[in-house]
Design an enzyme around this catalytic site. Structure first.
Site, short mmCIF file in Angstrom:
data_model
loop_
_atom_site.label_atom_id
_atom_site.label_comp_id
_atom_site.label_asym_id
_atom_site.label_seq_id
_atom_site.Cartn_x
_atom_site.Cartn_y
_atom_site.Cartn_z
N HIS A 94 127.26 0.74 -52.82
CA HIS A 94 126.38 1.26 -53.90
C HIS A 94 126.00 2.70 -53.54
O HIS A 94 126.85 3.55 -53.35
CB HIS A 94 125.20 0.30 -54.06
CG HIS A 94 124.31 0.54 -55.24
ND1 HIS A 94 124.69 1.26 -56.34
CD2 HIS A 94 123.01 0.15 -55.49
CE1 HIS A 94 123.69 1.31 -57.21
NE2 HIS A 94 122.66 0.64 -56.72
N ASP A 132 129.38 9.24 -57.08
CA ASP A 132 129.22 9.59 -55.67
C ASP A 132 130.36 10.47 -55.14
O ASP A 132 130.23 11.07 -54.07
CB ASP A 132 129.11 8.32 -54.82
CG ASP A 132 127.90 7.50 -55.20
OD1 ASP A 132 126.83 8.11 -55.39
OD2 ASP A 132 128.01 6.27 -55.35
N HIS A 183 134.61 1.23 -59.81
CA HIS A 183 133.30 0.84 -60.35
C HIS A 183 133.39 -0.58 -60.89
O HIS A 183 134.44 -1.01 -61.36
CB HIS A 183 132.86 1.80 -61.46
CG HIS A 183 131.39 1.75 -61.70
ND1 HIS A 183 130.81 0.85 -62.57
CD2 HIS A 183 130.37 2.47 -61.16
CE1 HIS A 183 129.50 1.03 -62.54
NE2 HIS A 183 129.19 2.00 -61.71
N SER A 242 120.61 -1.80 -57.24
CA SER A 242 119.24 -1.30 -57.05
C SER A 242 118.34 -1.67 -58.22
O SER A 242 117.21 -2.15 -58.03
CB SER A 242 119.23 0.22 -56.82
OG SER A 242 119.97 0.89 -57.82
N ARG A 301 129.01 11.07 -65.08
CA ARG A 301 128.13 11.71 -64.09
C ARG A 301 128.96 12.51 -63.09
O ARG A 301 128.50 13.51 -62.55
CB ARG A 301 127.30 10.64 -63.35
CG ARG A 301 126.40 9.82 -64.28
CD ARG A 301 125.75 8.66 -63.56
NE ARG A 301 126.74 7.74 -63.00
CZ ARG A 301 126.45 6.71 -62.21
NH1 ARG A 301 125.20 6.46 -61.89
NH2 ARG A 301 127.41 5.92 -61.75
N1 CMX Z 1 139.17 1.74 -52.58
C1 CMX Z 1 139.88 0.67 -52.13
N2 CMX Z 1 139.83 -0.54 -52.70
C2 CMX Z 1 139.07 -0.67 -53.80
C3 CMX Z 1 138.33 0.40 -54.35
C4 CMX Z 1 138.39 1.64 -53.68
N3 CMX Z 1 137.69 2.69 -54.09
N4 CMX Z 1 137.67 -0.04 -55.43
C5 CMX Z 1 137.97 -1.36 -55.56
N5 CMX Z 1 138.81 -1.74 -54.57
C6 CMX Z 1 139.33 -3.07 -54.29
C7 CMX Z 1 138.17 -4.02 -54.05
O1 CMX Z 1 137.69 -3.90 -52.71
C8 CMX Z 1 138.80 -5.35 -54.37
O2 CMX Z 1 139.60 -5.73 -53.26
P1 CMX Z 1 139.66 -7.27 -52.75
O3 CMX Z 1 140.10 -8.07 -53.94
O4 CMX Z 1 140.64 -7.24 -51.62
O5 CMX Z 1 138.28 -7.61 -52.32
C9 CMX Z 1 139.72 -5.00 -55.53
O6 CMX Z 1 139.99 -3.60 -55.43
C10 CMX Z 1 139.17 -5.30 -56.89
O7 CMX Z 1 137.90 -4.68 -56.98
P2 CMX Z 1 137.33 -4.16 -58.40
O8 CMX Z 1 137.17 -5.35 -59.29
O9 CMX Z 1 138.18 -3.04 -58.90
O10 CMX Z 1 135.94 -3.53 -57.99
P3 CMX Z 1 134.53 -4.28 -57.77
O11 CMX Z 1 133.88 -4.42 -59.09
O12 CMX Z 1 134.70 -5.52 -56.98
O13 CMX Z 1 133.77 -3.25 -56.85
C11 CMX Z 1 133.05 -1.09 -56.19
C12 CMX Z 1 133.28 -2.04 -57.37
C13 CMX Z 1 132.31 0.15 -56.69
C14 CMX Z 1 132.16 -1.82 -55.15
C15 CMX Z 1 134.42 -0.72 -55.58
O14 CMX Z 1 135.19 0.00 -56.55
C16 CMX Z 1 134.30 0.11 -54.31
O15 CMX Z 1 134.17 -0.48 -53.23
N6 CMX Z 1 134.35 1.47 -54.40
C17 CMX Z 1 134.17 2.34 -53.26
C18 CMX Z 1 132.66 2.45 -52.93
C19 CMX Z 1 131.92 3.25 -53.98
O16 CMX Z 1 132.33 4.34 -54.36
N7 CMX Z 1 130.77 2.73 -54.41
C20 CMX Z 1 129.86 3.48 -55.31
C21 CMX Z 1 129.80 2.90 -56.73
C22 CMX Z 1 128.81 3.67 -57.58
C23 CMX Z 1 127.41 3.44 -57.09
O17 CMX Z 1 126.91 2.31 -57.17
O18 CMX Z 1 126.76 4.38 -56.60
#
Ligand code: CMX
Length: 399
Positions: free
Chosen positions: A236, A337, A282, A206, A291
């Protein structure tokens, strides 16, 4: 890095806050607990910091006095009125249009009020851009609670009208009042919520989107609306909605007071379906999000026996181990979140698909504080270089 979401590439200047992977966010050098200590509260007697004070800190780098925070409240109360065409537009949205789409569209439409766009059209000098962006920032932040409250009432309160702004009250009080909530602790929660969701340095979707669009000299309304479309993504800001949807399904399917093994099974089930566990992980953080922790403290103080809070606490015990076992997740700990929804539910705000709008209202503080500085620095249009895959192969001398 370029194929991996640009992780770790240093390419942005953001003065308002810096995110440490282990410690979490610092707003102008102040951690969340430090902000809670030094920032003014409502009338100097409230429990939680005022978002007004945090905005002052983000923009100036200085901790405001009570009078300075109160002066921001007055400015925002004075600037809160919406133009009629935006009210008409909001009242004509279909009820199946997601609250975030309504929010973003209304912010875009508010650009009829942009003082920056007008000044630019009139040929204002570049050195003065920031002054008009500041005016737009103050106007927009002032108007967002009313926009958000109209969306809420249209969708969930039979279109009842929002009341007038009370000039003796603060931004968060007026927001919760317009939403139709009277519990003073819900208002305190909202002060905390609106402060802590405001800023998370510059690279999150964002903030970065708002900054990028602003670099084309799109006015603050257009830029922030673009940022809100990014916040509306499930990876996000929409994750706060997704967490509650997931937890509610969990309760329906396996019930309350279940042993940790049952929770583990449910979490594995989610992962085996190829879904993420929302609220965990994250892109930058590598420890529990402060947070999350500050919201947990609020819950421990105000709703220690709430069953949903207990479940969220149990998940805190179980999810990180499961995500670690999965082997690929870089941060198995909860983010902001994972906790916000349980607090909102407790005070009666049950409408999960509205939660990201609250995040959006808060995020305006950080995005706008940064945009004032972007224009003060006279930053140019953002235009990084891209290559095709053969180009990158050549660059790294790969065959
Ligand atoms: N559940 C399952 N799998 C997850 C995960 C979770 N909570 N967090 C990361 N992973 C997976 C990723 O999807 C990725 O899988 P692939 O390699 O198969 O694509 C792998 O683990 C490595 O990812 P990462 O390097 O640890 O995380 P990223 O930096 O790529 O992504 C985030 C970060 C937040 C998008 C991810 O942790 C996620 O999808 N979390 C759940 C959604 C969420 O809570 N988002 C809110 C974040 C805060 C905000 O912006 O408000």
């Amino acid at each position: 890095m370029v194929y991996g979401g640009m992780r770790g590439i240093r390419g942005l200047v953001t003065e308002t806050s810096v995110l440490d992977p282990d410690e979490g966010i610092r707003f102008r050098g102040y951690s969340i607990p430090e902000c809670q200590k030094v920032l003014p509260t409502f009338g100097g007697k409230g429990e939680e910091m005022l978002p007004e004070g945090l905005f002052w800190l983000l923009v100036t780098g200085d901790v405001p006095t009570q009078a300075q925070a109160d002066a921001i409240t007055k400015e925002w109360n004075d600037r809160a009125a919406l133009p009629n065409h935006v009210i008409t537009m909001l009242n004509n949205f279909p009820s199946n249009l997601h609250p975030m789409s309504q929010f973003s569209a209304a912010i875009t439409a508010l650009n009829s009020e942009s003082k920056f766009a007008q000044a630019y059209a009139d040929g204002v000098k570049k050195a003065l851009y920031w002054e008009y962006v500041y005016e737009d920032a103050m106007d927009m932040i002032a108007k967002l609670p009313t926009v958000a409250a109209i969306i809420y009432r249209n969708l969930f309160r039979e279109g009842t009208s929002v009341g007038a702004i009370d000039p003796k009250k603060d931004w968060s009080w007026n927001f919760t009042d317009m939403l139709g909530y009277e519990d003073p602790y819900f208002t305190e929660l909202m002060r905390l919520y609106l402060a802590i969701h405001s800023d998370h340095e510059g690279g999150n979707v964002s903030a970065h989107t708002c900054h990028l669009v602003g670099s084309a000299l799109s006015d603050p309304y257009l830029s922030f609306a673009a940022g809100m479309n990014g916040l509306a993504g499930p990876l996000h800001g929409l994750a706060n909605q997704e967490v509650l949807v997931w937890v509610t399904k969990l309760r329906e399917e396996i019930g309350d007071n279940v042993p940790p093994e049952k929770l583990r099974e449910y979490i594995w089930d989610t992962l085996n379906k190829g879904q993420v566990v929302p609220g965990y992980g994250h892109a930058v953080l590598r420890k529990t999000d402060p947070r999350y922790l500050v919201q947990r403290e609020f819950a421990q103080k105000h709703l220690p026996n709430d069953p949903l809070f207990k479940l969220v606490s149990e998940l805190f015990e179980v999810v990180p181990d499961v995500l670690t076992e999965l082997g690929k997740v870089k941060n198995p700990w909860p983010n902001v979140d994972a906790h916000s929804g349980v607090l909102l539910q407790y005070y009666g705000m049950k409408e999960m698909n509205y939660y990201t709008v609250l995040f959006g209202v808060s995020r305006s503080l950080g995005c706008m504080a940064s945009m004032i500085w972007d224009r003060a620095f006279g930053l140019p249009i953002e235009r990084p270089k891209s290559f095709d895959t053969p180009g990158y192969k050549k660059l790294v001398k790969a065959s």
